[in-house]
Design an enzyme around this catalytic site. Structure first.
Site, PDB file in Angstrom:
ATOM      1  N   GLY A   6       0.789  -1.222   0.000  1.00 11.54           N
ATOM      2  CA  GLY A   6       0.000   0.000   0.000  1.00 11.54           C
ATOM      3  C   GLY A   6       0.829   1.284   0.000  1.00 11.54           C
ATOM      4  O   GLY A   6       0.504   2.247  -0.686  1.00 11.54           O
ATOM      5  N   ASN A   7       1.931   1.268   0.762  1.00  8.73           N
ATOM      6  CA  ASN A   7       2.793   2.450   0.863  1.00  8.73           C
ATOM      7  C   ASN A   7       3.317   2.953  -0.469  1.00  8.73           C
ATOM      8  O   ASN A   7       3.494   4.153  -0.660  1.00  8.73           O
ATOM      9  CB  ASN A   7       4.020   2.084   1.702  1.00  8.73           C
ATOM     10  CG  ASN A   7       3.865   2.549   3.115  1.00  8.73           C
ATOM     11  OD1 ASN A   7       2.742   2.707   3.578  1.00  8.73           O
ATOM     12  ND2 ASN A   7       4.969   2.755   3.781  1.00  8.73           N
ATOM     13  N   LYS A  36     -13.080 -11.658   3.689  1.00 10.97           N
ATOM     14  CA  LYS A  36     -12.504 -10.341   3.374  1.00 10.97           C
ATOM     15  C   LYS A  36     -13.601  -9.299   3.113  1.00 10.97           C
ATOM     16  O   LYS A  36     -14.284  -9.365   2.093  1.00 10.97           O
ATOM     17  CB  LYS A  36     -11.607 -10.491   2.145  1.00 10.97           C
ATOM     18  CG  LYS A  36     -10.611  -9.373   2.013  1.00 10.97           C
ATOM     19  CD  LYS A  36      -9.644  -9.617   0.873  1.00 10.97           C
ATOM     20  CE  LYS A  36      -8.772  -8.418   0.619  1.00 10.97           C
ATOM     21  NZ  LYS A  36      -8.003  -7.988   1.797  1.00 10.97           N
ATOM     22  N   LYS A  58      -2.298 -10.417  -2.618  1.00 15.64           N
ATOM     23  CA  LYS A  58      -1.223 -10.109  -3.567  1.00 15.64           C
ATOM     24  C   LYS A  58       0.123 -10.742  -3.171  1.00 15.64           C
ATOM     25  O   LYS A  58       0.957 -11.015  -4.045  1.00 15.64           O
ATOM     26  CB  LYS A  58      -1.057  -8.598  -3.770  1.00 15.64           C
ATOM     27  CG  LYS A  58      -0.464  -7.841  -2.594  1.00 15.64           C
ATOM     28  CD  LYS A  58       0.922  -7.340  -2.890  1.00 15.64           C
ATOM     29  CE  LYS A  58       1.572  -6.544  -1.785  1.00 15.64           C
ATOM     30  NZ  LYS A  58       1.247  -6.697  -0.408  1.00 15.64           N
ATOM     31  N   LYS A 113       2.702 -12.098   4.129  1.00 13.19           N
ATOM     32  CA  LYS A 113       4.015 -11.791   3.535  1.00 13.19           C
ATOM     33  C   LYS A 113       5.037 -12.850   3.932  1.00 13.19           C
ATOM     34  O   LYS A 113       5.789 -13.350   3.100  1.00 13.19           O
ATOM     35  CB  LYS A 113       4.499 -10.405   3.982  1.00 13.19           C
ATOM     36  CG  LYS A 113       3.586  -9.286   3.533  1.00 13.19           C
ATOM     37  CD  LYS A 113       4.086  -7.943   3.973  1.00 13.19           C
ATOM     38  CE  LYS A 113       2.945  -6.947   4.085  1.00 13.19           C
ATOM     39  NZ  LYS A 113       1.921  -7.006   3.034  1.00 13.19           N
TER      40      LYS A 113
HETATM   41  P1  ADP Z   1       0.991  -3.753   2.722  1.00 20.12           P
HETATM   42  O1  ADP Z   1       0.077  -2.646   2.301  1.00 20.12           O
HETATM   43  O2  ADP Z   1       2.411  -3.535   2.333  1.00 20.12           O
HETATM   44  O3  ADP Z   1       0.469  -5.105   2.372  1.00 20.12           O
HETATM   45  P2  ADP Z   1       0.235  -4.128   5.527  1.00 20.12           P
HETATM   46  O4  ADP Z   1      -0.140  -2.912   6.284  1.00 20.12           O
HETATM   47  O5  ADP Z   1      -0.813  -5.063   5.110  1.00 20.12           O
HETATM   48  O6  ADP Z   1       1.120  -3.636   4.311  1.00 20.12           O
HETATM   49  O7  ADP Z   1       1.312  -4.955   6.366  1.00 20.12           O
HETATM   50  C1  ADP Z   1       2.480  -4.363   6.949  1.00 20.12           C
HETATM   51  C2  ADP Z   1       2.227  -4.079   8.422  1.00 20.12           C
HETATM   52  O8  ADP Z   1       2.221  -5.277   9.187  1.00 20.12           O
HETATM   53  C3  ADP Z   1       3.296  -3.278   9.119  1.00 20.12           C
HETATM   54  O9  ADP Z   1       3.149  -1.899   8.896  1.00 20.12           O
HETATM   55  C4  ADP Z   1       3.093  -3.627  10.601  1.00 20.12           C
HETATM   56  O10 ADP Z   1       2.289  -2.657  11.238  1.00 20.12           O
HETATM   57  C5  ADP Z   1       2.280  -4.927  10.548  1.00 20.12           C
HETATM   58  N1  ADP Z   1       2.844  -6.051  11.312  1.00 20.12           N
HETATM   59  C6  ADP Z   1       2.090  -6.988  11.915  1.00 20.12           C
HETATM   60  N2  ADP Z   1       2.837  -7.920  12.524  1.00 20.12           N
HETATM   61  C7  ADP Z   1       4.137  -7.560  12.285  1.00 20.12           C
HETATM   62  C8  ADP Z   1       5.388  -8.149  12.666  1.00 20.12           C
HETATM   63  N3  ADP Z   1       5.457  -9.271  13.391  1.00 20.12           N
HETATM   64  N4  ADP Z   1       6.524  -7.535  12.244  1.00 20.12           N
HETATM   65  C9  ADP Z   1       6.456  -6.398  11.502  1.00 20.12           C
HETATM   66  N5  ADP Z   1       5.304  -5.801  11.136  1.00 20.12           N
HETATM   67  C10 ADP Z   1       4.135  -6.383  11.514  1.00 20.12           C
HETATM   68 MG    MG Z   2      -1.713  -5.529   3.051  1.00 23.07          MG
END
Ligand code: ADP
Ligand code: MG
Length: 309
Positions: free
Chosen positions: A11-12, A127, A210, A272
């Protein structure tokens, strides 16, 4: 050394709305072209949460305000989001490549991803998507066979299934472009979910994660690296707690244990890490990297990020 890299943008990298996206793709393009400049072959995939939400809302509003339009299937909304995000990304990448005198073309492939009609996710849609509804609106949708749930006291929302990707329909096209040195954007938003019915591919009311679609893409392209770019530089165990520990190099076995111990939040970091494990364990010499956009270059060199191998 030249590597084949699948980059999954979170998302970033894309922002939350039209204006943010136009700005975000510029810095995203710079980070991606840094890797291309190093000689790597890159294939880009991306999420679509805010974009598909916006498209779905717009389509809902249209069908509500004008009886001539019937509701737009989720698969079509995902297809639209691929075009919208792909357009902004390929435009920004083209410009950045030209600015650096790199002679490469960029294209977005509208990508269909096969899912299993018997995937357990279809009997348990989780979802939430689209706009909030009243109880009456929810009941009329339920009567039409849609899945609707009450979402944390905020109203009712449609829920769709999030099945696992099986295979990428347009993989040969993607491979040919990559092999001829072109930059490809594919599997946007996890890909358009389709179910095989003989020669026909039927759009499914679902959204594929994704991160999992990117792992499938990386495996099918025989990539060396799967880079998942997100909002944190590394994944952590005991995330947010006093004994929080950021992870550097981790083996598939160690990471699998951390997943089982519940260190990664479902819907954000867990997919991820699971996608990284899936790719890294699929063949000797494959690495997965989870890091920030601006750290991708250092991550490949082993200087930062969480690397699963
Ligand atoms: P994207 O849009 O890149 O898919 P998400 O917001 O879905 O991003 O996922 C990334 C987020 O996951 C991070 O910003 C963090 O807040 C969260 N997160 C949850 N558990 C963890 C963890 N164990 N280590 C690091 N980040 C984590
Ligand atoms: Mg995400």
């Amino acid at each position: 050394m030249k590597k084949k890299i699948v980059i999954a943008l979170g998302g970033n990298a894309l922002g939350n709305n039209l204006e943010e996206q136009m700005g975000a793709v510029k810095s995203t393009a710079r980070a991606i072209v840094d890797l291309i400049e190093e000689g790597h072959d890159v294939v880009i995939s991306h999420g679509n949460g805010p974009q598909v939400g916006m498209i779905n809302l717009a389509m809902d509003a249209l069908t509500k305000s004008n009886y001539k339009y019937s509701s737009i299937p989720m698969s079509v909304c995902v297809a639209m989001s691929q075009g919208y995000v792909g357009y902004d990304l390929q435009n920004a990448l083209r410009e950045e490549l030209l600015n650096r005198n790199i002679d490469k073309s960029v294209a977005t492939i509208v990508t269909q991803v096969e899912v299993d009609k018997d995937d357990k996710a279809f009997s348990n849609p989780t979802k939430p998507i689209g706009s909030f509804m009243t109880k009456d609106e929810a009941e009329s949708l339920i009567a039409k066979g849609e899945n609707v749930v009450e979402d944390s006291g905020r109203g009712y929302r449609r829920v769709v299934a999030s099945p696992r990707p099986k295979s990428i329909i347009e993989i040969d096209t993607i491979r040919s472009l990559v092999d001829s040195g072109q930059v490809v954007i594919a599997c946007g938003g996890g890909g358009i979910p389709v179910v095989k019915e003989g020669n026909h591919l039927k759009g499914a009311s679902a959204v594929i994660d994704k991160d999992f679609a990117s792992a499938t893409l990386a495996k099918e392209l025989d990539a060396d690296f799967l880079i998942i770019l997100t909002a944190v530089e590394k994944a952590a165990i005991n995330y947010g707690k006093e004994n929080e520990k950021w992870l550097d190099d981790v083996t598939v076995e160690e990471m699998t244990k951390y997943v089982e111990e519940g260190h990664f939040a479902p819907g954000s970091m867990k997919p991820k890490v699971e996608a990284g494990i899936e790719f890294a364990s699929s063949k000797e010499g494959r690495y997965a990297l989870i890091t920030l956009l601006e750290k991708a270059k250092d991550g490949i060199l082993g200087k930062t990020g969480t690397r699963i191998k």
